[in-house]
Design a protein around this motif. Structure first.
Motif, PDB file in Angstrom:
ATOM      1  N   VAL A 137       0.844  -1.203   0.000  1.00 44.37           N
ATOM      2  CA  VAL A 137       0.000   0.000   0.000  1.00 44.37           C
ATOM      3  C   VAL A 137       0.877   1.250   0.000  1.00 44.37           C
ATOM      4  O   VAL A 137       0.649   2.189  -0.782  1.00 44.37           O
ATOM      5  CB  VAL A 137      -0.959  -0.008   1.211  1.00 44.37           C
ATOM      6  N   LEU A 138       1.898   1.273   0.848  1.00 44.72           N
ATOM      7  CA  LEU A 138       2.799   2.419   0.934  1.00 44.72           C
ATOM      8  C   LEU A 138       3.565   2.624  -0.373  1.00 44.72           C
ATOM      9  O   LEU A 138       3.672   3.749  -0.869  1.00 44.72           O
ATOM     10  CB  LEU A 138       3.782   2.228   2.096  1.00 44.72           C
ATOM     11  N   GLY A 139       4.071   1.544  -0.950  1.00 46.61           N
ATOM     12  CA  GLY A 139       4.818   1.642  -2.199  1.00 46.61           C
ATOM     13  C   GLY A 139       3.956   2.167  -3.329  1.00 46.61           C
ATOM     14  O   GLY A 139       4.356   3.061  -4.086  1.00 46.61           O
ATOM     15  N   ARG A 140       2.769   1.623  -3.451  1.00 46.47           N
ATOM     16  CA  ARG A 140       1.830   2.045  -4.503  1.00 46.47           C
ATOM     17  C   ARG A 140       1.508   3.537  -4.364  1.00 46.47           C
ATOM     18  O   ARG A 140       1.607   4.299  -5.322  1.00 46.47           O
ATOM     19  CB  ARG A 140       0.556   1.207  -4.411  1.00 46.47           C
ATOM     20  N   GLN A 141       1.119   3.955  -3.159  1.00 47.59           N
ATOM     21  CA  GLN A 141       0.713   5.346  -2.964  1.00 47.59           C
ATOM     22  C   GLN A 141       1.886   6.302  -3.131  1.00 47.59           C
ATOM     23  O   GLN A 141       1.740   7.383  -3.718  1.00 47.59           O
ATOM     24  CB  GLN A 141       0.064   5.548  -1.588  1.00 47.59           C
ATOM     25  N   THR A 142       3.065   5.916  -2.661  1.00 44.32           N
ATOM     26  CA  THR A 142       4.239   6.787  -2.785  1.00 44.32           C
ATOM     27  C   THR A 142       4.654   6.929  -4.245  1.00 44.32           C
ATOM     28  O   THR A 142       5.033   8.021  -4.691  1.00 44.32           O
ATOM     29  CB  THR A 142       5.398   6.265  -1.920  1.00 44.32           C
ATOM     30  N   PHE A 143       4.562   5.852  -5.014  1.00 42.91           N
ATOM     31  CA  PHE A 143       4.858   5.942  -6.445  1.00 42.91           C
ATOM     32  C   PHE A 143       3.901   6.923  -7.118  1.00 42.91           C
ATOM     33  O   PHE A 143       4.325   7.794  -7.886  1.00 42.91           O
ATOM     34  CB  PHE A 143       4.781   4.558  -7.108  1.00 42.91           C
ATOM     35  N   ILE A 144       2.603   6.799  -6.819  1.00 42.69           N
ATOM     36  CA  ILE A 144       1.607   7.705  -7.404  1.00 42.69           C
ATOM     37  C   ILE A 144       1.874   9.144  -6.972  1.00 42.69           C
ATOM     38  O   ILE A 144       1.906  10.058  -7.797  1.00 42.69           O
ATOM     39  CB  ILE A 144       0.174   7.257  -7.031  1.00 42.69           C
ATOM     40  N   ASP A 145       2.082   9.352  -5.666  1.00 41.35           N
ATOM     41  CA  ASP A 145       2.311  10.709  -5.155  1.00 41.35           C
ATOM     42  C   ASP A 145       3.552  11.339  -5.785  1.00 41.35           C
ATOM     43  O   ASP A 145       3.549  12.529  -6.114  1.00 41.35           O
ATOM     44  CB  ASP A 145       2.485  10.697  -3.631  1.00 41.35           C
ATOM     45  N   THR A 146       4.598  10.543  -5.943  1.00 43.59           N
ATOM     46  CA  THR A 146       5.865  11.075  -6.432  1.00 43.59           C
ATOM     47  C   THR A 146       5.880  11.259  -7.945  1.00 43.59           C
ATOM     48  O   THR A 146       6.173  12.352  -8.440  1.00 43.59           O
ATOM     49  CB  THR A 146       7.024  10.143  -6.018  1.00 43.59           C
ATOM     50  N   PHE A 147       5.589  10.198  -8.660  1.00 43.03           N
ATOM     51  CA  PHE A 147       5.803  10.225 -10.103  1.00 43.03           C
ATOM     52  C   PHE A 147       4.586  10.670 -10.912  1.00 43.03           C
ATOM     53  O   PHE A 147       4.733  11.355 -11.918  1.00 43.03           O
ATOM     54  CB  PHE A 147       6.315   8.863 -10.583  1.00 43.03           C
ATOM     55  N   VAL A 148       3.389  10.300 -10.475  1.00 50.34           N
ATOM     56  CA  VAL A 148       2.184  10.677 -11.218  1.00 50.34           C
ATOM     57  C   VAL A 148       1.747  12.088 -10.830  1.00 50.34           C
ATOM     58  O   VAL A 148       1.576  12.945 -11.692  1.00 50.34           O
ATOM     59  CB  VAL A 148       1.048   9.653 -10.978  1.00 50.34           C
ATOM     60  N   GLU A 149       1.589  12.328  -9.526  1.00 47.74           N
ATOM     61  CA  GLU A 149       1.118  13.636  -9.082  1.00 47.74           C
ATOM     62  C   GLU A 149       2.255  14.649  -8.972  1.00 47.74           C
ATOM     63  O   GLU A 149       2.121  15.784  -9.416  1.00 47.74           O
ATOM     64  CB  GLU A 149       0.370  13.496  -7.763  1.00 47.74           C
ATOM     65  N   GLY A 150       3.383  14.245  -8.387  1.00 48.24           N
ATOM     66  CA  GLY A 150       4.487  15.178  -8.175  1.00 48.24           C
ATOM     67  C   GLY A 150       5.211  15.572  -9.447  1.00 48.24           C
ATOM     68  O   GLY A 150       5.344  16.759  -9.762  1.00 48.24           O
ATOM     69  N   PHE A 151       5.681  14.587 -10.205  1.00 49.78           N
ATOM     70  CA  PHE A 151       6.433  14.863 -11.432  1.00 49.78           C
ATOM     71  C   PHE A 151       5.548  14.897 -12.681  1.00 49.78           C
ATOM     72  O   PHE A 151       6.021  15.219 -13.767  1.00 49.78           O
ATOM     73  CB  PHE A 151       7.553  13.834 -11.622  1.00 49.78           C
ATOM     74  N   ALA A 152       4.287  14.534 -12.513  1.00 50.30           N
ATOM     75  CA  ALA A 152       3.301  14.576 -13.609  1.00 50.30           C
ATOM     76  C   ALA A 152       3.739  13.764 -14.831  1.00 50.30           C
ATOM     77  O   ALA A 152       3.536  14.184 -15.972  1.00 50.30           O
ATOM     78  CB  ALA A 152       2.981  16.013 -13.992  1.00 50.30           C
ATOM     79  N   ILE A 153       4.315  12.589 -14.584  1.00 53.52           N
ATOM     80  CA  ILE A 153       4.653  11.709 -15.700  1.00 53.52           C
ATOM     81  C   ILE A 153       3.336  11.155 -16.244  1.00 53.52           C
ATOM     82  O   ILE A 153       2.534  10.592 -15.495  1.00 53.52           O
ATOM     83  CB  ILE A 153       5.596  10.571 -15.258  1.00 53.52           C
ATOM     84  N   PRO A 154       3.106  11.307 -17.545  1.00 49.19           N
ATOM     85  CA  PRO A 154       1.802  10.917 -18.115  1.00 49.19           C
ATOM     86  C   PRO A 154       1.705   9.426 -18.464  1.00 49.19           C
ATOM     87  O   PRO A 154       1.474   9.055 -19.617  1.00 49.19           O
ATOM     88  CB  PRO A 154       1.720  11.792 -19.369  1.00 49.19           C
ATOM     89  N   TYR A 155       1.868   8.575 -17.458  1.00 44.43           N
ATOM     90  CA  TYR A 155       1.770   7.136 -17.725  1.00 44.43           C
ATOM     91  C   TYR A 155       0.396   6.799 -18.273  1.00 44.43           C
ATOM     92  O   TYR A 155      -0.622   7.240 -17.722  1.00 44.43           O
ATOM     93  CB  TYR A 155       1.973   6.328 -16.439  1.00 44.43           C
ATOM     94  N   PRO A 156       0.323   5.995 -19.321  1.00 42.46           N
ATOM     95  CA  PRO A 156      -0.981   5.493 -19.751  1.00 42.46           C
ATOM     96  C   PRO A 156      -1.618   4.682 -18.611  1.00 42.46           C
ATOM     97  O   PRO A 156      -0.925   3.959 -17.889  1.00 42.46           O
ATOM     98  CB  PRO A 156      -0.644   4.602 -20.947  1.00 42.46           C
ATOM     99  N   THR A 157      -2.915   4.822 -18.453  1.00 43.53           N
ATOM    100  CA  THR A 157      -3.631   4.197 -17.342  1.00 43.53           C
ATOM    101  C   THR A 157      -3.370   2.700 -17.242  1.00 43.53           C
ATOM    102  O   THR A 157      -3.108   2.183 -16.145  1.00 43.53           O
ATOM    103  CB  THR A 157      -5.146   4.464 -17.481  1.00 43.53           C
ATOM    104  N   ASP A 158      -3.441   1.987 -18.361  1.00 42.37           N
ATOM    105  CA  ASP A 158      -3.233   0.537 -18.338  1.00 42.37           C
ATOM    106  C   ASP A 158      -1.805   0.179 -17.923  1.00 42.37           C
ATOM    107  O   ASP A 158      -1.591  -0.787 -17.185  1.00 42.37           O
ATOM    108  CB  ASP A 158      -3.532  -0.088 -19.706  1.00 42.37           C
TER     109      ASP A 158
END
Length: 175
Positions: free
Chosen positions: A19-40
């Protein structure tokens, strides 16, 4: 509220680590750095990397070590090291690699990343027959600055798969 404690991770931590790893990855790379990973691609990566079963298996990997920072029963951060897997011509599996150093958004600024890094680097130096290695996202200047302060220098580049998406990563080496 008590002070966070750093301790070795145990099998019972697997779900919370996921849970921590998943959320931290999202917070850091998706929300923080705004990397536009495709959803799938993001979903496939998160499911493969942070399921409780995956974490449980990685906790038992020969030559790997994990630590968590915990406060009042809640995991705030973690570090994971193990045999080197980075694709560099000088790198060998008998060398140590810092694989992950994740600090939750709620625990930023508490110094846990540095404390976990110190513990991980001490362990790595005692369990390697060569230099120490770290892979870091090319856009994560804050992490690069931290690792540079510990003597790590850029030794190469590679691409890290997030699903089918390729992140540009730097390979850092110390020693």
């Amino acid at each position: 509220m008590t002070e966070p404690v750093i301790r070795p991770a145990i099998d019972a931590d697997a779900s919370a680590l996921g849970v921590l790893g998943r959320q931290t990855f999202i917070d850091t790379f998706v929300e923080g750095f705004a990397i536009p990973y495709p959803t799938d691609d993001l979903a496939a990566f998160l499911d493969a990397s942070f399921s409780a079963d995956t974490i449980r298996a990685k906790l038992k990997e020969p030559g790997a070590a994990w630590w968590v920072a915990e406060r009042d029963g809640q995991l705030l951060a973690f570090a994971n090291t193990g045999p080197n897997t980075l694709p560099h011509p000088d790198a060998k599996p008998s060398h140590a690699e810092l694989r992950r150093l994740y600090v939750s958004k709620a625990a930023q600024g508490l110094g846990l990343g540095t404390k976990l890094l110190d513990v991980a680097l001490d362990w790595m130096q005692a369990n390697t027959d060569g230099p120490l290695w770290i892979g870091v996202w090319s856009g994560n200047l804050r992490a690069q600055k931290l690792y540079s302060a510990y003597g790590f220098k850029k030794a190469g580049e590679y691409q890290y798969l997030v699903g089918r998406w390729l992140d540009d990563e730097f390979i850092l080496r110390c020693g």
